[in-house]
Write a protein that holds these residues in place. Structure first.
Motif, PDB file in Angstrom:
ATOM      1  N   ARG A  70       0.873   3.529  -3.558  1.00 23.53           N
ATOM      2  CA  ARG A  70       0.500   4.921  -3.762  1.00 23.53           C
ATOM      3  C   ARG A  70       1.384   5.538  -4.839  1.00 23.53           C
ATOM      4  NH1 ARG A  70      -2.231   9.077  -1.031  1.00 23.53           N
ATOM      5  NH2 ARG A  70      -1.301  11.112  -1.413  1.00 23.53           N
ATOM      6  N   ASP A  71       2.651   5.245  -4.772  1.00 24.27           N
ATOM      7  CA  ASP A  71       3.558   5.739  -5.809  1.00 24.27           C
ATOM      8  C   ASP A  71       3.190   5.141  -7.160  1.00 24.27           C
ATOM      9  OD1 ASP A  71       4.924   7.196  -3.901  1.00 24.27           O
ATOM     10  OD2 ASP A  71       6.425   5.626  -3.553  1.00 24.27           O
ATOM     11  N   ILE A  92       0.235   4.097  -8.083  1.00 30.02           N
ATOM     12  CA  ILE A  92      -1.034   4.695  -8.512  1.00 30.02           C
ATOM     13  C   ILE A  92      -0.796   6.090  -9.078  1.00 30.02           C
ATOM     14  CG2 ILE A  92      -3.237   5.604  -7.670  1.00 30.02           C
ATOM     15  CD1 ILE A  92      -3.287   3.210  -5.732  1.00 30.02           C
ATOM     16  N   GLU A  93       0.047   6.868  -8.399  1.00 31.20           N
ATOM     17  CA  GLU A  93       0.346   8.218  -8.897  1.00 31.20           C
ATOM     18  C   GLU A  93       1.026   8.148 -10.266  1.00 31.20           C
ATOM     19  OE1 GLU A  93       2.617  10.349  -6.018  1.00 31.20           O
ATOM     20  OE2 GLU A  93       0.971  10.423  -4.583  1.00 31.20           O
ATOM     21  N   LEU A  98       0.822  -1.210   0.000  1.00 33.50           N
ATOM     22  CA  LEU A  98       0.000   0.000   0.000  1.00 33.50           C
ATOM     23  C   LEU A  98       0.855   1.259   0.000  1.00 33.50           C
ATOM     24  CD1 LEU A  98      -2.868  -0.986   2.432  1.00 33.50           C
ATOM     25  CD2 LEU A  98      -3.007  -0.669  -0.037  1.00 33.50           C
ATOM     26  N   LYS A  99       1.959   1.226   0.740  1.00 26.03           N
ATOM     27  CA  LYS A  99       2.859   2.379   0.749  1.00 26.03           C
ATOM     28  C   LYS A  99       3.481   2.578  -0.628  1.00 26.03           C
ATOM     29  CE  LYS A  99       4.151   2.540   5.595  1.00 26.03           C
ATOM     30  NZ  LYS A  99       5.234   2.367   6.569  1.00 26.03           N
ATOM     31  N   GLN A 100       3.942   1.499  -1.224  1.00 26.34           N
ATOM     32  CA  GLN A 100       4.538   1.598  -2.546  1.00 26.34           C
ATOM     33  C   GLN A 100       3.457   1.715  -3.615  1.00 26.34           C
ATOM     34  OE1 GLN A 100       7.019  -1.823  -2.916  1.00 26.34           O
ATOM     35  NE2 GLN A 100       8.552  -1.058  -1.487  1.00 26.34           N
TER      36      GLN A 100
END
Length: 119
Positions: free
Chosen positions: A83-84, A86-87, A79-81
């Motif tokens: 986000r990157d 997804i962006e 989930l932390k990675q």
């Protein structure tokens, strides 16, 4: 005279027999009393076995929870990675940019000549 001493002899034998059987029973009772703590006492065999079973159960539960926690940590990392990721997808596929960013797209010469894009 033999008849008078015969009861005395029988009485002596009876007393000797009672003493030997009494000693046997006393020893048997002593053995039972010594065995009680071993089997049923505070640190007895049954308590140790019960504790060992509880320890095995708890260790199995701990292993299952550790596996679950490892999965949750991996999901958290994704989930932390993610986000990157997804962006990045939003920028490349949808053309979205943040308000304080500049977005520059470099298109190869081959794509410009053929008139096709990779979109």
């Amino acid at each position: 005279m033999l008849s008078a001493s015969a009861p005395d002899l029988n009485a002596v034998r009876l007393v000797a027999r009672i003493r030997s059987q009494g000693l046997t029973w006393m020893l048997a009772v002593a053995i039972v009393l010594l065995q009680y703590p071993l089997w049923l006492g505070e640190g007895g065999w049954l308590k140790v076995r019960e504790s060992a079973n509880r320890i095995d159960t708890q260790q199995a539960l701990n292993l299952r929870l550790q596996t679950r926690n490892a999965g949750l940590l991996a999901e958290l990392g994704d989930l932390k990675q993610g986000r990157d990721a997804i962006e990045e997808r939003a920028r490349n596929e949808l053309g979205m940019i943040a308000s304080d960013e500049w977005f520059v797209r470099v298109v190869s010469a081959h794509t410009v000549q053929s008139g096709k894009t990779n979109e």
